[in-house]
Design a protein around this motif. Structure first.
Motif, mmCIF file in Angstrom:
data_model
loop_
_atom_site.group_PDB
_atom_site.id
_atom_site.type_symbol
_atom_site.label_atom_id
_atom_site.label_comp_id
_atom_site.label_asym_id
_atom_site.label_seq_id
_atom_site.Cartn_x
_atom_site.Cartn_y
_atom_site.Cartn_z
ATOM 1 N N LEU A 177 10.956 -5.789 10.926
ATOM 2 C CA LEU A 177 10.024 -5.145 10.009
ATOM 3 C C LEU A 177 9.182 -6.192 9.288
ATOM 4 O O LEU A 177 7.971 -6.002 9.100
ATOM 5 C CB LEU A 177 10.784 -4.288 8.996
ATOM 6 C CG LEU A 177 9.924 -3.635 7.906
ATOM 7 C CD1 LEU A 177 8.914 -2.688 8.515
ATOM 8 C CD2 LEU A 177 10.805 -2.919 6.883
ATOM 9 N N ALA A 178 9.801 -7.292 8.872
ATOM 10 C CA ALA A 178 9.055 -8.360 8.203
ATOM 11 C C ALA A 178 7.950 -8.886 9.107
ATOM 12 O O ALA A 178 6.824 -9.139 8.651
ATOM 13 C CB ALA A 178 10.012 -9.495 7.813
ATOM 14 N N LEU A 200 14.869 -11.486 3.688
ATOM 15 C CA LEU A 200 15.660 -11.542 2.457
ATOM 16 C C LEU A 200 14.904 -10.891 1.300
ATOM 17 O O LEU A 200 15.488 -10.195 0.466
ATOM 18 C CB LEU A 200 15.987 -12.999 2.119
ATOM 19 C CG LEU A 200 16.861 -13.752 3.135
ATOM 20 C CD1 LEU A 200 17.003 -15.214 2.727
ATOM 21 C CD2 LEU A 200 18.234 -13.102 3.248
ATOM 22 N N TRP A 201 13.589 -11.114 1.252
ATOM 23 C CA TRP A 201 12.777 -10.529 0.184
ATOM 24 C C TRP A 201 12.767 -9.007 0.298
ATOM 25 O O TRP A 201 12.863 -8.303 -0.716
ATOM 26 C CB TRP A 201 11.359 -11.080 0.281
ATOM 27 C CG TRP A 201 10.462 -10.617 -0.830
ATOM 28 C CD1 TRP A 201 10.294 -11.185 -2.058
ATOM 29 C CD2 TRP A 201 9.597 -9.464 -0.801
ATOM 30 N NE1 TRP A 201 9.390 -10.465 -2.800
ATOM 31 C CE2 TRP A 201 8.951 -9.404 -2.057
ATOM 32 C CE3 TRP A 201 9.320 -8.491 0.145
ATOM 33 C CZ2 TRP A 201 8.030 -8.409 -2.372
ATOM 34 C CZ3 TRP A 201 8.414 -7.494 -0.163
ATOM 35 C CH2 TRP A 201 7.780 -7.452 -1.407
ATOM 36 N N LEU A 202 12.653 -8.485 1.510
ATOM 37 C CA LEU A 202 12.660 -7.036 1.703
ATOM 38 C C LEU A 202 13.990 -6.434 1.270
ATOM 39 O O LEU A 202 14.031 -5.388 0.613
ATOM 40 C CB LEU A 202 12.393 -6.702 3.171
ATOM 41 C CG LEU A 202 10.952 -6.877 3.662
ATOM 42 C CD1 LEU A 202 10.878 -6.692 5.176
ATOM 43 C CD2 LEU A 202 10.014 -5.897 2.975
ATOM 44 N N GLU A 203 15.090 -7.091 1.632
ATOM 45 C CA GLU A 203 16.408 -6.590 1.262
ATOM 46 C C GLU A 203 16.598 -6.592 -0.252
ATOM 47 O O GLU A 203 17.284 -5.725 -0.800
ATOM 48 C CB GLU A 203 17.496 -7.436 1.931
ATOM 49 C CG GLU A 203 17.570 -7.289 3.441
ATOM 50 C CD GLU A 203 18.341 -6.051 3.865
ATOM 51 O OE1 GLU A 203 18.961 -5.410 2.991
ATOM 52 O OE2 GLU A 203 18.309 -5.716 5.063
ATOM 53 N N ASN A 205 14.179 -6.223 -2.504
ATOM 54 C CA ASN A 205 13.218 -5.374 -3.202
ATOM 55 C C ASN A 205 13.173 -3.930 -2.709
ATOM 56 O O ASN A 205 12.492 -3.106 -3.323
ATOM 57 C CB ASN A 205 11.811 -5.982 -3.082
ATOM 58 C CG ASN A 205 11.636 -7.240 -3.893
ATOM 59 O OD1 ASN A 205 11.318 -7.203 -5.074
ATOM 60 N ND2 ASN A 205 11.869 -8.380 -3.248
ATOM 61 N N MET A 206 13.872 -3.626 -1.631
ATOM 62 C CA MET A 206 13.829 -2.274 -1.083
ATOM 63 C C MET A 206 15.232 -1.833 -0.688
ATOM 64 O O MET A 206 16.099 -2.660 -0.399
ATOM 65 C CB MET A 206 12.902 -2.208 0.139
ATOM 66 C CG MET A 206 11.482 -2.662 -0.129
ATOM 67 S SD MET A 206 10.440 -2.638 1.346
ATOM 68 C CE MET A 206 10.271 -0.871 1.550
ATOM 69 N N SER A 207 15.428 -0.529 -0.661
ATOM 70 C CA SER A 207 16.716 0.006 -0.225
ATOM 71 C C SER A 207 16.771 0.020 1.295
ATOM 72 O O SER A 207 15.749 -0.086 1.976
ATOM 73 C CB SER A 207 16.904 1.425 -0.767
ATOM 74 O OG SER A 207 15.965 2.319 -0.161
ATOM 75 N N LYS A 208 17.970 0.163 1.836
ATOM 76 C CA LYS A 208 18.131 0.226 3.280
ATOM 77 C C LYS A 208 17.367 1.416 3.864
ATOM 78 O O LYS A 208 16.785 1.329 4.947
ATOM 79 C CB LYS A 208 19.622 0.336 3.633
ATOM 80 C CG LYS A 208 20.423 -0.938 3.410
ATOM 81 C CD LYS A 208 20.104 -1.984 4.462
ATOM 82 C CE LYS A 208 21.034 -3.179 4.349
ATOM 83 N NZ LYS A 208 20.768 -4.207 5.379
ATOM 84 N N LYS A 209 17.355 2.517 3.141
ATOM 85 C CA LYS A 209 16.659 3.710 3.623
ATOM 86 C C LYS A 209 15.156 3.456 3.707
ATOM 87 O O LYS A 209 14.491 3.859 4.667
ATOM 88 C CB LYS A 209 16.958 4.890 2.703
ATOM 89 C CG LYS A 209 16.335 6.201 3.180
ATOM 90 C CD LYS A 209 16.565 7.333 2.194
ATOM 91 C CE LYS A 209 18.039 7.705 2.120
ATOM 92 N NZ LYS A 209 18.238 8.906 1.261
ATOM 93 N N LEU A 214 10.255 2.468 6.917
ATOM 94 C CA LEU A 214 9.070 1.673 7.229
ATOM 95 C C LEU A 214 9.105 1.171 8.666
ATOM 96 O O LEU A 214 8.085 1.148 9.364
ATOM 97 C CB LEU A 214 8.964 0.488 6.269
ATOM 98 C CG LEU A 214 8.294 0.748 4.918
ATOM 99 C CD1 LEU A 214 8.394 -0.484 4.036
ATOM 100 C CD2 LEU A 214 6.841 1.138 5.112
ATOM 101 N N TYR A 215 10.278 0.771 9.130
ATOM 102 C CA TYR A 215 10.408 0.271 10.496
ATOM 103 C C TYR A 215 10.035 1.355 11.503
ATOM 104 O O TYR A 215 9.304 1.108 12.471
ATOM 105 C CB TYR A 215 11.842 -0.208 10.737
ATOM 106 C CG TYR A 215 12.091 -0.694 12.152
ATOM 107 C CD1 TYR A 215 11.619 -1.936 12.571
ATOM 108 C CD2 TYR A 215 12.796 0.091 13.059
ATOM 109 C CE1 TYR A 215 11.848 -2.383 13.858
ATOM 110 C CE2 TYR A 215 13.024 -0.349 14.349
ATOM 111 C CZ TYR A 215 12.553 -1.585 14.745
ATOM 112 O OH TYR A 215 12.765 -2.021 16.032
#
Length: 730
Positions: A177-178, A200-203, A205-209, A214-215
């Protein structure tokens, strides 16, 4: 006598004061030294309390070294992370707010870009078996890792080592996704480092859901579709929330290689891949064999639709251009219809030319990738090939890959020299030259002595442009000339710039060379002619809203350059690029160090085309020069493009030769004919006469000035309504 005593009294007083100062300094220094010794002794006695021996000493040493290395590592990681985190400042989350319908130059719908997140299917409404199929195939430990899965990476390395090749990837779903959100598919260490930090930044700042949602919305799924919801509608004609297990397995199999496993193009391969996804579900413990047996026995079927060929690399670039125009205030609407400059006929032949060249000669030359851009005189981009397979890699090598242009960059040095008053007949020494401790050599390590500038360019001698830069121009003039002619990539002003060591893009080179057939005027490259709303109102028009072309080369200098460049396909390094039927063309080859890049950039009075071949990992090719495969590929496309059309003369060059004749190749070029005689010939169907074409173009210009098109006219022209467009894209 009394007078002498009175005179000596002040002197004695001064001596006394100085002696006291000296005594104070001596005593202070001694006292300070004594106290320092006492202090050091006290510190030593105190530190002995912490003195350890044996295993405790080694443990403390290891801890101290670990803390030191940890501090240094933290600084290094922060340094590496800064470029990655810069990407998060972009407006990445709302990129999909644009819903764009693209038309070709003739008004036919050729594709869509943009995703409306509000209309995508929420995660909670998706079938459980679809989510499991995606995770079992793409990232089984998705809910357990923090963006980077070291266990999965170790497992993938083990499987690859056992298989002797790459059979399993180690990237997590978050890393993918990144890459989709912030980066490109370019295979480089820098990109992988950025990808890891952004994961790491996505994890954080965002939830797994949110990450999973987004993916599923952003991935390319083949057939010109983006996102699982659009793919479900395209392949099965149903909402994503209604897909069966067999259909879910087929969709989940598309993430790896959408072009290879697209069911409308290769149904057997898609079903085989879906069967592998079902096996992944069982192996991952997410389903039992009994639960998947029905899907194995009754594989998914797809809607019967022909394979849709869309110029995806061009559309990606055009979509970026649309957003830039909007950001600059050219228009405000985000749901628009865009009339582009692409010619689907030329685009198709450009793709076939590239694929044919790679299929026939790729293995022998050890080359796997190529890129190409064709610009019509006036700046309209008619064709763009950003790589061999869009489904395999969406990285656009025509617009984003920075590669060394080699000798194809020399034209900017010679153009600047012509502006200084030099002529093609001017003699110059092709002999060893040293500049700032650097001594370039010619390709064959031999020298020709006194030669004309025309010969030096045609034979691509290296010492001559370096000598011109050293004695006549300087590096800044060369860089300024290249920028003025249209090279937008930042260039380094070092001593090696005359030989093309500063990286550029294929689009840059096509833009720069398009100045020559434009008589020294800016080429004004563009891929968008008009932007309209769905009521037909013109929001943006290139000819109306952009500045007119300005002169970047004088007519005299441009004419001199054309006189030199047209000799290169005749008796220079690009004889394999000479066009048929007497069509006069000019151009220049380029080959970078160790054969990592091979170029040919050429032009006629009608079109300019830049061709590049190389490998994504920068590995060397097998002695391939720009005069080989790039020139041959250029010829394939340009021969087709000029069939049945009115030929424009190249400024400064006499009109094209009569039909059926062509310049004779130089002596010793028999191998050129033998190398090209077996090449496939693309025949361009003639549909309109030159006069009919001129009339239709005149009518088109008048329509541009007419009132807005009605909605019914849009439907006749194939332009979707907003509701239909949104549905197709989502």
């Amino acid at each position: 006598m009394q007078e002498d005593k009175n005179t000596n009294k002040p002197l004695k007083r001064k001596r006394h004061i100085l002696l006291r100062i000296d005594s104070w300094i001596d005593s202070s220094l001694w006292t300070a030294g004594f106290r320092l010794v006492d202090l050091w002794e006290e510190v030593t006695i105190f530190s002995r309390k912490f003195h350890v021996e044996g295993w405790k000493k080694h443990l403390i040493n290891l801890t101290g070294n670990a803390l030191t290395l940890g501090a240094a590592g933290s600084v290094l990681l922060l340094t590496l992370a800064m470029p990655a985190f810069e990407e998060t400042k972009k407006d990445w989350r709302y990129r999909g707010d644009f819903a764009v319908t693209f038309l070709d130059r003739y008004g036919n719908t050729i594709g869509h870009r943009g995703i409306i997140h509000e209309d995508s299917v929420p995660i909670d409404e998706l079938p459980d078996h679809f989510i499991k199929a995606v995770l079992a195939t793409e990232d089984r430990r998705f809910f357990e890792h923090f963006g980077i899965d070291f266990i999965g990476l170790a497992r993938a390395m083990s499987e690859n080592a056992r298989a002797g090749g790459v059979v399993q990837g180690g990237s997590t779903l978050t890393q993918q996704l990144a890459k989709n959100l912030f980066l490109t598919n370019e295979r480089s260490l820098e990109r992988k480092v950025k990808e890891a930090f952004l994961a790491l930044w996505l994890e954080a700042n965002m939830s797994k859901k949110e990450i999973l949602s987004l993916y599923l919305d952003r991935a390319y799924m083949g057939g010109g579709t983006f996102g699982a919801a659009a793919a479900s509608q395209f392949y099965f004609g149903k909402n994503l929330s209604d897909v069966t297990l067999a259909e879910s397995a087929m969709l989940a199999g598309l993430f790896k290689a959408p072009a290879k496993y697209a069911p409308h193009a290769n149904l057997p391969a898609a079903r085989a891949r879906a069967n592998q996804v079902l096996s992944n579900l069982v192996q991952g413990g997410l389903m039992t064999e009994g639960q998947v047996i029905g899907a194995r026995r009754n594989p998914a079927t797809v809607i019967d639709r022909a394979e849709v060929k869309t110029p995806d690399y061009f559309l990606d670039w055009a979509f970026d251009e649309v957003q830039k125009l909007s950001a600059s205030g050219k228009f405000k609407d985000h749901t628009v219809v865009v009339r582009t400059t692409v010619d689907t006929g030329l685009q198709s032949v450009a793709e076939q030319s590239m694929e044919s060249s790679l299929r026939e000669y790729g293995e022998g030359y050890r080359v796997k990738q190529g890129a190409m851009v064709m610009i019509e005189n006036g700046g309209a981009v008619r064709a763009m090939v950003g790589g061999r397979d869009y489904g395999e890699s969406q990285f656009n090598r025509a617009t984003n890959a920075l590669r060394q242009p080699g000798s194809s960059f020399k034209v900017y040095t010679y153009a600047a020299t012509m502006e200084k008053g030099y002529k093609p007949e001017t003699l110059i020494s092709d002999a060893p030259v040293t500049w700032r401790g650097w001594s370039p050599q010619n390709y064959g390590r031999s020298y020709a002595g006194k030669v004309t500038l025309e010969t030096a360019l045609a034979k691509s001698y290296n010492t001559v442009p370096v000598r011109l830069a050293k004695d006549v121009l300087g590096t800044k003039v060369i860089v300024d000339t290249a920028k003025a002619m249209g090279v937008m990539t930042p260039l380094r002003e070092d001593k090696t710039i005359p030989l093309g060591t500063s990286e550029v893009t294929v689009l840059d080179q096509a833009t720069g060379y398009a100045v020559f057939p434009a008589d020294g005027m800016q080429s004004r490259r563009h891929g968008i002619e008009q932007v309209l709303d769905y009521e037909g109102n013109v929001l943006y028009d290139f000819e109306r809203d952009e500045q007119p072309a300005r002169r970047v080369l004088s007519e005299e200098a441009n004419s001199k350059m054309n006189r030199m460049l047209v000799t290169i396909p005749v008796n220079g390094t690009a004889r394999r690029g000479a066009l048929d039927n007497g069509i006069v063309s000019g151009g220049k080859t380029g080959t970078s160090q160790s054969y990592r890049d091979a170029w040919y950039v050429g032009f006629t009075g009608n079109y300019t085309t830049a061709v590049w071949f190389g490998n994504d990992d920068f590995s060397p090719m097998n002695n391939m020069t720009g005069g080989a495969l790039p020139a041959m590929t250029f010829k394939r496309l340009m021969d087709y493009a000029h069939q049945g059309m009115e030929l424009r003369p190249i400024p400064g060059i006499q009109n094209p030769l009569p039909s059926g004749s062509r310049p004779e190749p130089a002596a010793g070029s028999a191998n050129v004919a033998s190398a090209t005689e077996n090449m496939p010939v693309f025949v361009r169907p003639r549909s309109l006469s030159t006069e009919a074409t001129r009339i239709i173009r005149d009518m088109s210009k008048r329509f541009k000035d007419a009132p807005a098109l009605s909605l019914s006219v849009q439907k006749v022209a194939g332009i979707d309504t907003p509701s239909n467009s949104t549905k197709e894209q989502n």
